[in-house]
Design an enzyme around this catalytic site. Structure first.
Site, PDB file in Angstrom:
ATOM      1  N   GLU A   1      -1.592   6.449  -9.693  1.00 16.59           N
ATOM      2  CA  GLU A   1      -0.819   5.592  -8.788  1.00 16.59           C
ATOM      3  C   GLU A   1      -1.725   4.117  -9.017  1.00 16.59           C
ATOM      4  O   GLU A   1      -2.887   3.871  -8.638  1.00 16.59           O
ATOM      5  CB  GLU A   1      -0.946   5.826  -7.211  1.00 16.59           C
TER       6      GLU A   1
ATOM      7  N   ASP B   1      -5.622  14.246   6.045  1.00 15.84           N
ATOM      8  CA  ASP B   1      -4.557  13.787   7.102  1.00 15.84           C
ATOM      9  C   ASP B   1      -4.241  14.871   7.708  1.00 15.84           C
ATOM     10  O   ASP B   1      -3.889  15.049   9.116  1.00 15.84           O
ATOM     11  CB  ASP B   1      -3.356  13.447   6.735  1.00 15.84           C
TER      12      ASP B   1
ATOM     13  N   GLU C   1       3.965   1.757  -6.642  1.00 17.45           N
ATOM     14  CA  GLU C   1       4.212   1.287  -5.347  1.00 17.45           C
ATOM     15  C   GLU C   1       4.371  -0.114  -5.334  1.00 17.45           C
ATOM     16  O   GLU C   1       3.634  -0.984  -6.139  1.00 17.45           O
ATOM     17  CB  GLU C   1       2.822   1.458  -4.420  1.00 17.45           C
TER      18      GLU C   1
ATOM     19  N   HIS D   1      -2.109  13.878   2.405  1.00 21.57           N
ATOM     20  CA  HIS D   1      -3.579  13.835   1.846  1.00 21.57           C
ATOM     21  C   HIS D   1      -4.157  15.137   2.595  1.00 21.57           C
ATOM     22  O   HIS D   1      -3.894  15.013   3.883  1.00 21.57           O
ATOM     23  CB  HIS D   1      -4.566  12.555   2.323  1.00 21.57           C
TER      24      HIS D   1
ATOM     25  N   ASP E   1      -2.368  -5.142   1.278  1.00 27.41           N
ATOM     26  CA  ASP E   1      -1.483  -4.056   1.061  1.00 27.41           C
ATOM     27  C   ASP E   1      -1.259  -3.940   2.536  1.00 27.41           C
ATOM     28  O   ASP E   1      -1.596  -3.038   3.346  1.00 27.41           O
ATOM     29  CB  ASP E   1      -2.365  -2.651   0.763  1.00 27.41           C
TER      30      ASP E   1
ATOM     31  N   HIS F   1       1.463  -2.393  -4.534  1.00 26.78           N
ATOM     32  CA  HIS F   1       0.572  -2.568  -5.336  1.00 26.78           C
ATOM     33  C   HIS F   1       0.918  -3.615  -6.477  1.00 26.78           C
ATOM     34  O   HIS F   1       0.007  -4.287  -7.115  1.00 26.78           O
ATOM     35  CB  HIS F   1       0.145  -1.264  -6.187  1.00 26.78           C
TER      36      HIS F   1
ATOM     37  N   ASP G   1       6.384   4.731  -4.449  1.00 25.63           N
ATOM     38  CA  ASP G   1       5.874   4.678  -3.251  1.00 25.63           C
ATOM     39  C   ASP G   1       6.607   3.465  -2.637  1.00 25.63           C
ATOM     40  O   ASP G   1       6.345   2.205  -2.925  1.00 25.63           O
ATOM     41  CB  ASP G   1       4.259   4.438  -3.081  1.00 25.63           C
TER      42      ASP G   1
ATOM     43  N   ASP H   1       5.570   5.009   1.588  1.00 25.81           N
ATOM     44  CA  ASP H   1       4.234   4.721   1.821  1.00 25.81           C
ATOM     45  C   ASP H   1       4.050   3.600   2.791  1.00 25.81           C
ATOM     46  O   ASP H   1       3.603   2.342   2.082  1.00 25.81           O
ATOM     47  CB  ASP H   1       3.216   4.734   0.355  1.00 25.81           C
TER      48      ASP H   1
ATOM     49  N   ASP I   1       1.764  -2.501   3.310  1.00 30.16           N
ATOM     50  CA  ASP I   1       2.533  -1.423   3.433  1.00 30.16           C
ATOM     51  C   ASP I   1       3.745  -1.259   4.578  1.00 30.16           C
ATOM     52  O   ASP I   1       3.726  -0.531   5.362  1.00 30.16           O
ATOM     53  CB  ASP I   1       1.539  -0.370   4.172  1.00 30.16           C
TER      54      ASP I   1
END
Ligand code: XLS
Ligand code: NI
Ligand code: NI
Length: 438
Positions: free
Chosen positions: A232, A104, A268, A101, A307, A271, A296, A339, A309
């Site tokens: 996404e 980031d 993802e 991003h 989430d 998700h 992802d 991700d 991750d």
């Protein structure tokens, strides 16, 4: 700059028997599976935000991560050092792609102009590192959810200025993605949704989201950026209802607003599960509607409803994902982007390697198992046979559009009752899948 990971050399394939935790047991990049190298099938990518910006903080406590190359300041030098550490990591791990991003990479300044200059200064280092290593940008994206200005959303905010700011930010993010030769650009609608309909004009917000994406498409064409655009899906978090809730909702949105053909989906796993779907359901949906783009790669926790991750380690999951990716004809220009972040308790730099090595090996196993299932037609023959009634007779006539309700009534009046049904054999098929996974 001193090495960020001095204790790690190149991670290599050592095969299934090895006891070395920093080696691949299954991922052998040059090994050919079903006519293509593993590296080309899997197209692994590291997510900069988790791996180089994740602090381990949660609602209950501050960060825990130990990152010796990062002095914790908002300086440009620190941001540049982080990028160099990241490329050392990508290289030692042996991945060919990364994602980021805008925020980031570089800190926000006092003004938009200063923020853009900060980004340029860090992108210059990323460009140098890409040239040095040959590692490519899978996709770039903009963070339209952290800054308080986006509290009501970005392109779906009630505040038109927030839309304008987001447009300026995405314009710049697409420009730097283009500058870095990115293969794609992702729109994840972080706060594009709502928390209560009591204060929300949902139709107007959806129209604005579509307008925003059309502007992005126009701009992309104007500057000659040929990378793939992705949206996404995610059903919730941070908002209660996100507009891009799942693959089917995205298809409906793209169709209504004339955006099919311009955007594909970056799906993802976590998700999908938040939306109450399996990842394979989301993949099948996207493939069927012609919008499958990229993945992802992560996983949730069956006990936790958010989430989380996590890195994917479940071979059933990776097998099911690879079955669909192979069915779709491969990932390119998309990839498998991790991700995912290490747990708060896994705070040492070396844990970043363990996490990614495990995810890559899990997908390499999934690939090999999926390839064998396909080669043996272990599931495909059963499915083809299950639908055999559509290949001839009345089924073939229906599919060919040769009959309507009147003809079907006449057919059934004459036949009296349907042909006997056959068993779905779910348990037998589950046993077959287990045989291949073993
Ligand atoms: C958050 C999303 C995010 C996108 C990129 O849940 O997965 O990480 O992939 O903005
Ligand atoms: Ni994501
Ligand atoms: Ni996510």
């Amino acid at each position: 700059m001193a090495e960020a990971f001095p204790d790690v050399t190149q991670i290599r394939f050592e095969g299934p028997g090895t006891k070395n935790p920093l080696a691949f047991r299954h991922y052998n990049p040059d090994e050919v599976v079903a006519g293509m190298t593993m590296a080309d099938h899997l197209r692994f990518s590291v997510a900069f935000w988790h791996t180089f910006r994740g602090t381990g903080a949660d609602q209950f406590g501050v960060g825990t991560m130990v990152r010796p190359w990062d002095d914790g300041t908002q300086s440009i030098e620190n941001a540049q050092r982080r990028v160099r550490a990241a490329f050392e990591f990508f290289e030692k791990l042996g991945v060919k792609f990364w994602t980021f991003h805008d925020r980031d990479l570089a800190p926000e300044g006092e003004t938009l102009a200063e923020t853009n200059r900060n980004l340029d200064a860090v992108v210059a280092v990323a460009k140098e590192e890409q040239a040095r290593t040959g590692i490519q940008l899978l996709w770039g994206t903009a963070c339209l959810f952290s800054n308080p200005r986006y509290m009501h959303g970005a392109s779906t905010s009630c505040n038109a200025d927030a839309f304008a700011y987001a447009a300026a930010q995405v314009k710049k993010a697409i420009e730097v993605t283009h500058e870095l030769g990115g293969l794609g650009y992702t729109f994840w609608g972080g706060r594009e949704g709502y928390t209560t309909l009591l204060n929300t004009d949902m139709g107007r917000e959806l129209d604005h989201l579509a307008k925003f994406l059309h502007m992005a498409v126009d701009f992309k064409k104007e500057i000659g950026f040929t990378g793939q655009f992705y949206i996404e899906p995610k059903p919730m978090e941070p908002t209660k209802h996100q507009y891009d809730s799942d693959a089917a909702a995205c298809v409906a949105f793209l169709q209504k607003y004339g955006l099919m053909g311009e955007l594909k989906l970056n799906l993802e796993t976590n998700h999908a599960t938040l939306a109450g779907h399996t990842m394979e359901h989301e993949l099948e949906t996207a493939i069927h509607f012609g919008v499958f783009g990229s993945v992802d790669a992560n996983a949730g926790d069956v006990m936790l409803g958010w989430d989380t991750d996590q890195f994917p380690t479940d071979i059933y999951l990776t097998t099911n994902v690879m079955l669909r990716i192979m069915k779709a004809g491969g990932l390119a220009p998309g990839g498998l982007n991790f991700d995912a972040h290490v747990r708060r308790e896994s705070f040492e730099p070396i844990d970043l390697f363990h996490a990614h090595v495990g995810g890559m090996d899990a997908f390499a196993r999934g690939l090999k198992i999926a390839a064998k299932l396909r080669e043996d037609r272990a599931l495909d023959d059963f499915i083809a046979q299950r639908y055999g009634s559509w290949d001839t007779g009345i089924g073939a006539k229906i599919e060919a559009g040769k009959v309507g309700f009147k003809e079907l009534e006449a057919y059934m009046l004459e036949k009296g009752e349907i042909a006997p049904n056959a068993s779905g054999r779910q348990e037998m098929l589950e046993n077959i899948l287990n045989d291949y996974i073993a």
